[in-house]
Structure formats: structure tokens, C-alpha cells
Design a protein around this motif. Structure first.
Motif, PDB file in Angstrom:
ATOM      1  N   GLN A   1     -14.699  -6.671  37.022  1.00  0.00           N
ATOM      2  CA  GLN A   1     -15.295  -7.259  38.225  1.00  0.00           C
ATOM      3  C   GLN A   1     -14.218  -7.555  39.252  1.00  0.00           C
ATOM      4  OE1 GLN A   1     -17.901 -10.617  37.428  1.00  0.00           O
ATOM      5  NE2 GLN A   1     -18.415  -9.809  35.402  1.00  0.00           N
TER       6      GLN A   1
ATOM      7  N   ARG B   1     -21.074  -4.394  45.529  1.00  0.00           N
ATOM      8  CA  ARG B   1     -21.117  -4.498  44.074  1.00  0.00           C
ATOM      9  C   ARG B   1     -22.153  -3.532  43.499  1.00  0.00           C
ATOM     10  NH1 ARG B   1     -20.848 -10.985  42.588  1.00  0.00           N
ATOM     11  NH2 ARG B   1     -18.643 -11.317  43.225  1.00  0.00           N
TER      12      ARG B   1
ATOM     13  N   TRP C   1     -24.069  -7.021  37.236  1.00  0.00           N
ATOM     14  CA  TRP C   1     -22.655  -7.250  37.538  1.00  0.00           C
ATOM     15  C   TRP C   1     -22.003  -8.112  36.461  1.00  0.00           C
ATOM     16  CZ3 TRP C   1     -19.407  -4.771  40.449  1.00  0.00           C
ATOM     17  CH2 TRP C   1     -18.179  -5.346  40.797  1.00  0.00           C
TER      18      TRP C   1
ATOM     19  N   GLN D   1     -24.206  -8.483  48.465  1.00  0.00           N
ATOM     20  CA  GLN D   1     -23.599  -7.868  47.282  1.00  0.00           C
ATOM     21  C   GLN D   1     -23.733  -6.340  47.287  1.00  0.00           C
ATOM     22  OE1 GLN D   1     -24.085  -9.970  43.431  1.00  0.00           O
ATOM     23  NE2 GLN D   1     -25.583 -11.246  44.518  1.00  0.00           N
TER      24      GLN D   1
ATOM     25  N   ASP E   1     -14.469  -5.634  42.705  1.00  0.00           N
ATOM     26  CA  ASP E   1     -15.086  -6.462  43.732  1.00  0.00           C
ATOM     27  C   ASP E   1     -14.297  -6.351  45.039  1.00  0.00           C
ATOM     28  OD1 ASP E   1     -17.051  -8.100  44.664  1.00  0.00           O
ATOM     29  OD2 ASP E   1     -16.265  -9.944  43.786  1.00  0.00           O
TER      30      ASP E   1
END
Length: 474
Positions: free
Chosen positions: A53, A404, A45, A401, A57
Motif C-alpha cells: 500500500q 488506489r 485496498w 481513492q 499509494d
């Protein structure tokens, strides 16, 4: 997704497209080189620009399908939840613009509307033992081969890598073509021969019940040959006619339905033989291409800086973007599999740092397991002690996460069609450099069959008649 039509590009346009592809793939190489199971161990990431990001995100899976992959649901309008950086929009735009379009030019009602397991375009005998995806494929490719055979005066079709013979049977017993079926696995050939006999019996019964719908004339099953076809050596058996022909000799049409790895290269190399007049090949399993030998084939691509496609890139090109976009829209628990596997990799590296990316197969119903249960089963499958102490707080932090992980995988998947486009473009250029005529056509529904581009080659130009291959039989 939109894209560039492979049909009708001039020789110079093909060469310049290859130049653009190699430059774009080199620019985004870090994303393509990454293994999603190393998301945490390599901190993938953090390798993305901060603005990317921020944009990605928090996006939910359905938003990734629509906004990033450009595959909205039916009737859905693409609306961005925030202002995306121009660099990310440029990546998306470029990936869509340079990839060969995989949307067929024909639009017909689905053949599986009435029954999701049975194509309405095939009679019952040809559907037996054949899965829906394969039913769609053998019908579409078989009908194209029949048209190409008529246009080129072919006397015999050679189906290379024929497996259980589903395509060969449809072409011979369904479309009346003379077919030689070449397969290297004797067990598959034996089963193909049994299925031939079973189909013949079923067709005889069908003829007694409905004589008007059965193919007129004598039926001839495909002739099956057990033979491995090497990509670097000519196979004489492949070129032999099934019967003695009058003056002029055999005129062969080579075909292969998802000819795996180097087998698709073998078809291209055999096309230069004088007996072969036409080719219709659908490739797959690009990661199995020999390196060197399977790619690049053309002198043009071999001379371009950055043309190299290592295993990781070729493997990624085999993923199904449309299928994954569907999974994103459904947002099911199965999406967490990559996150689970990436978390497991951190535990494996902690226990044995030299053990990297080991295969972890056969864990059923992953989405129903707690992350610690999955890790314990995974450790056992790679030969480590499943009772190793686990840092549950770290595992749950990884699990937080999950979106992600899905977003990074989606980024790589967005670029994957560019790799496939370069591989197929290299094949077009290879045939072009030898003075042959070749085109690529989207032949299958990409939702059913992701590797859906058929390479059609002839020794002489077909002119306007080529458009007949793009139409769907009614």
C-alpha cells in the motif's frame, strides 16, 4: 514486458513451467479472485500488505504503467519513486518471467503509418468492410496458414468460426488456397456470401486496371457451410473434402481466428482425425470455456494441485495489458470508470444487499458525468429508484481513492497473462501427450490484437522449416 518464449521448450520444460504457474497463481489468488467493482464494499485496498500500500499509494497512472506493469513509454527509463518491498518486486519479476512473451520475433515498419485505417500490406479490395485490427490479423494469420499449407502438403483449409468470412476470403481469393468456411450463424454466412461476390467484382475491376498485381489462375471463393461445431463431438461436415481427390485423400488444415471459448477446444479435438495434418488456431474468450471440458485438457495439468481456473480468473486473462498501459500513460479521465462503478456498488448494496455485481451497461461518456449523476443512471439500469437519497460525502470520499482503484486493477492485470499462459500451455501439453508436435508463436502486434499467440500443430515435425512460419513476408 519480457517473458518466456513458448517456442522450443522441451516437453519437460513445459511440464515444469505448468508446475510453477499453478504455484504462483495459488499464492496470489486473492488478487485474481477480486472483482474491482467490489473495491469499496470488500475493502480490497486493505487486503494488500501494508508495505505494498505504501509503495503504490499516490502513484500516478503513468508511473503505474512504467513501474508496475513494466511497459514504459518510448525512450523512457524505469525509475522507482520509492524503495519497493522485495515481495512486491518479486511479484512483478515473477509475473514477467513466467508469462509467454507476446512480442513477435519480426520487426517491420507499421502497416498503418500512412493511414491508421488502411493496412499498406493489403490491397484496397481486401480492406473494404474490414477494420484495421482485423486487416492486420487476417493478413498475418493468412500468410502463416499459406506457409503451413505448403510445408504440410495441405489440400484444403477449413476456417472454423469464420464469421463474416474475412479470413476465408483473403486465404482463398488473395492467397489461392482452397477454403471451406464453417460458421454456425446463418445471418453471418449470408453476409459472407454477399461480401464474396462484392470482392470478386472488385478484383475483376482491379485486374482490368492492373493485371500484373492480381493473383494468377482461376479464383475460387470459399465454400460456406452453416454448422455449429461442438467441442465434444466430431463434425463430419468439417472433415469432408470440397472435391473428389486422387489416391491419398484429403489433407486438411484447420484454422480459427479468435475461435471463441470452446470452439478453440473443438479445433484441438478434431486435430486427432486422420484427415487433418495441420492446425493454426488463435483462441480467445477464455471465460466461455466449459468447466469441466474446456480446461484442463492435458492429464499433466489436471493432476497439479491448484490448477483450477474459475470464471473470474479466465475472464481476467482476456484483458489487454498493453492497451491498459497505454491508457495509464495517457492518464485520461476514462480511467475513473472502475472507481465510479465501485462506488455505485456501495449504493446498490445499501438499497438491496442481495443484489451483487449486476450488469450496468450503456452509460455513455461516463468520464463527463459527476459521480452522483453516474450513480443515478446506474441505479436506473439495475432496476432501482434513481431518486434514492445519496450520501454525497461518501461518494466523493470514494472518488478521492481513484488512484488506489487503478493501482489494484493494475496489480490484477499484471498477473492476468499468467492465467492465459497456463491455459495455452495446457493445450500444448494436451497435444504433446497424444504424440503431436505443437508450438506457440506471437503472430500479431499485441498493441493491435492482445490475443496474439497462434497455436501451430502438425502430425510430423517440421524441423528447421518451422522457422519459416516466424518470418514476416515483405
Amino acid at each position: 514486458m519480457s517473458g518466456v518464449s513458448a517456442r522450443g521448450l522441451s516437453p519437460e520444460q513445459r511440464r515444469q513451467l505448468a508446475v510453477k504457474l499453478t504455484r504462483v497463481l495459488a499464492r496470489y489468488r486473492p488478487i485474481l479472485d477480486a472483482y474491482i467493482i467490489e473495491f469499496f464494499t470488500d475493502n480490497l485496498w486493505a487486503t494488500l500488505p501494508g508495505s505494498w500500500q505504501e509503495a503504490l499509494d499516490g502513484l500516478k497512472p503513468p508511473q503505474l504503467a512504467t513501474q508496475l506493469l513494466g511497459v514504459p513509454g518510448e525512450g523512457e527509463v524505469v525509475r522507482y519513486s520509492s524503495v519497493w518491498p522485495l515481495s512486491l518486486l518479486a511479484l512483478k519479476s515473477t509475473a514477467c518471467a513466467l508469462a509467454f512473451t507476446r512480442t513477435p520475433g519480426f520487426q517491420t515498419p507499421s502497416e498503418f503509418l500512412e493511414n491508421p485505417s488502411q493496412s499498406s500490406r493489403l490491397t484496397a479490395p481486401f480492406r473494404k468492410h474490414v477494420r484495421p485490427k482485423k486487416q492486420h490479423e487476417i493478413r498475418r494469420l493468412g500468410e502463416l496458414v499459406k506457409k503451413l499449407s505448403d510445408l504440410t502438403g495441405c489440400t484444403q483449409v477449413v476456417d472454423i468460426g469464420s464469421g463474416q468470412g474475412h479470413l476465408s476470403r483473403f486465404m482463398s481469393l488473395g492467397l489461392g488456397l482452397t477454403v471451406k468456411s464453417v460458421e454456425g450463424d446463418p445471418r453471418l454466412v449470408e453476409r459472407a456470401q454477399r461480401l464474396d461476390q462484392e470482392l470478386l467484382q472488385a478484383l475483376e475491376k482491379e485486374e482490368k486496371r492492373h493485371p500484373q498485381v492480381v493473383l494468377a489462375g482461376p479464383r475460387c471463393s470459399p465454400q460456406h457451410v452453416v454448422r455449429w461445431v461442438e467441442p465434444t463431438a466430431l463434425c463430419e461436415e468439417l472433415l469432408l473434402p470440397l472435391e473428389t481427390l486422387p489416391r491419398g485423400g484429403a489433407r486438411l488444415l484447420l484454422t480459427g481466428l479468435h475461435a471463441c471459448g470452446d470452439l478453440s477446444v473443438a479445433l484441438l479435438r478434431h486435430f486427432s482425425c486422420p484427415e487433418v495434418v495441420a492446425l493454426a488456431s488463435v483462441g480467445c474468450c477464455y471465460m466461455k470455456l466449459s468447466d469441466p471440458g474446456g480446461y484442463p485438457l492435458s492429464q499433466w495439468v489436471a493432476g497439479l494441485p491448484g490448477h483450477e481456473l474459475p470464471y473470474r480468473l479466465r475472464e481476467g486473462a482476456c484483458h489487454a495489458l498493453e492497451e491498459y498501459a497505454g491508457r495509464l500513460r495517457r492518464s485520461g479521465p476514462g480511467l475513473r470508470t472502475h472507481c465510479y462503478r465501485a462506488a455505485l456498488e456501495t449504493v446498490i448494496r445499501g438499497a438491496r444487499p442481495e443484489l451483487r455485481r449486476p450488469g450496468v451497461q450503456g452509460i455513455p461518456r461516463v468520464h463527463e458525468l459527476k459521480i452522483e449523476e453516474y450513480v443515478q443512471r446506474g441505479l436506473q439500469r439495475v432496476g432501482l429508484d434513481p431518486r434514492l437519497p445519496l450520501n454525497l460525502a461518501a461518494l466523493r470520499a470514494h472518488l478521492s481513492q481513484e488512484n488506489r482503484v487503478v493501482a489494484f486493477f493494475s496489480l490484477a492485470l499484471l498477473l492476468a497473462p499468467l492465467v492465459e499462459t497456463l491455459i495455452l500451455l495446457d493445450r500444448l501439453l494436451y497435444l504433446q501427450e497424444q504424440g503431436f508436435h505443437a508450438e506457440l508463436l506471437p503472430i500479431f502486434s499485441p498493441e493491435l490484437s492482445p490475443r496474439n499467440l497462434v497455436l501451430v500443430a502438425t502430425k510430423r515435425p517440421l524441423g528447421e522449416a518451422f522457422s519459416l512460419l516466424e518470418t514476416e513476408d515483405r
